[in-house]
Design a protein around this motif. Sequence first.
Motif, PDB file in Angstrom:
ATOM      1  N   GLU A 178       0.872  -1.175   0.000  1.00  0.00           N
ATOM      2  CA  GLU A 178       0.000   0.000   0.000  1.00  0.00           C
ATOM      3  C   GLU A 178       0.906   1.221   0.000  1.00  0.00           C
ATOM      4  OE1 GLU A 178      -2.011   3.239   1.094  1.00  0.00           O
ATOM      5  OE2 GLU A 178      -1.604   2.243   2.977  1.00  0.00           O
ATOM      6  N   MET A 179       0.858   2.029  -1.067  1.00  0.00           N
ATOM      7  CA  MET A 179       1.829   3.098  -1.306  1.00  0.00           C
ATOM      8  C   MET A 179       1.388   4.485  -0.851  1.00  0.00           C
ATOM      9  SD  MET A 179       4.446   1.568  -2.679  1.00  0.00           S
ATOM     10  CE  MET A 179       5.370   2.934  -3.374  1.00  0.00           C
ATOM     11  N   GLU A 180       0.223   4.615  -0.258  1.00  0.00           N
ATOM     12  CA  GLU A 180      -0.250   5.936   0.147  1.00  0.00           C
ATOM     13  C   GLU A 180       0.754   6.575   1.104  1.00  0.00           C
ATOM     14  OE1 GLU A 180      -2.485   9.003  -0.609  1.00  0.00           O
ATOM     15  OE2 GLU A 180      -2.814   7.030  -1.471  1.00  0.00           O
ATOM     16  N   GLY A 181       1.165   7.783   0.812  1.00  0.00           N
ATOM     17  CA  GLY A 181       2.107   8.513   1.657  1.00  0.00           C
ATOM     18  C   GLY A 181       3.551   8.095   1.492  1.00  0.00           C
ATOM     19  N   ALA A 182       3.867   7.369   0.424  1.00  0.00           N
ATOM     20  CA  ALA A 182       5.231   6.854   0.236  1.00  0.00           C
ATOM     21  C   ALA A 182       6.285   7.953   0.202  1.00  0.00           C
ATOM     22  CB  ALA A 182       5.303   6.017  -1.040  1.00  0.00           C
ATOM     23  N   HIS A 183       5.907   9.136  -0.255  1.00  0.00           N
ATOM     24  CA  HIS A 183       6.878  10.231  -0.304  1.00  0.00           C
ATOM     25  C   HIS A 183       7.318  10.670   1.101  1.00  0.00           C
ATOM     26  CE1 HIS A 183       2.870  12.026  -0.169  1.00  0.00           C
ATOM     27  NE2 HIS A 183       3.426  13.027   0.478  1.00  0.00           N
ATOM     28  N   ASP A 184       6.587  10.277   2.135  1.00  0.00           N
ATOM     29  CA  ASP A 184       6.940  10.622   3.514  1.00  0.00           C
ATOM     30  C   ASP A 184       7.638   9.486   4.260  1.00  0.00           C
ATOM     31  OD1 ASP A 184       5.814  13.189   3.316  1.00  0.00           O
ATOM     32  OD2 ASP A 184       3.834  12.419   3.842  1.00  0.00           O
ATOM     33  N   TRP A 185       7.882   8.353   3.602  1.00  0.00           N
ATOM     34  CA  TRP A 185       8.523   7.225   4.273  1.00  0.00           C
ATOM     35  C   TRP A 185       9.960   7.597   4.609  1.00  0.00           C
ATOM     36  CZ3 TRP A 185       6.886   2.411   0.924  1.00  0.00           C
ATOM     37  CH2 TRP A 185       5.496   2.250   1.011  1.00  0.00           C
ATOM     38  N   PRO A 186      10.470   7.121   5.745  1.00  0.00           N
ATOM     39  CA  PRO A 186      11.841   7.473   6.139  1.00  0.00           C
ATOM     40  C   PRO A 186      12.879   6.856   5.207  1.00  0.00           C
ATOM     41  CG  PRO A 186      10.925   5.826   7.622  1.00  0.00           C
ATOM     42  CD  PRO A 186       9.817   6.240   6.709  1.00  0.00           C
TER      43      PRO A 186
END
Length: 101
Positions: free
Chosen positions: A8-16
């Motif tokens: 589930e890729m929602e918010g992937a740009h905020d992953w550490p």
Amino acid sequence: MSVCVIIEMEGAHDWPETFAFTIIPAEKRPTALQPNREAADQEAKRLAERNPGRRFVVLEAVAVGMQISVPTHVSIEGKTLISGTIPALMALGDADDKIPF
């Protein structure tokens, strides 16, 4: 054989990020292997239907890195006297059945 996972890729740009890698948060990590691409596609659609506005990505395994046995010393007759191992990258269709999926 083609094994897949769904993330589930929602918010992937905020992953550490650590070094050059992005860390998938624990709550986004796959919990099941899909046995083939068709099953993974169906499951991704089912998840999208139940979770409007979220994105589910199908990732398909294409290669495996593993140690393989190779002869290091061979007799004049061509018999293997000593073997060793080396790392190798093989397409999943070329790897033997010891891969656990």
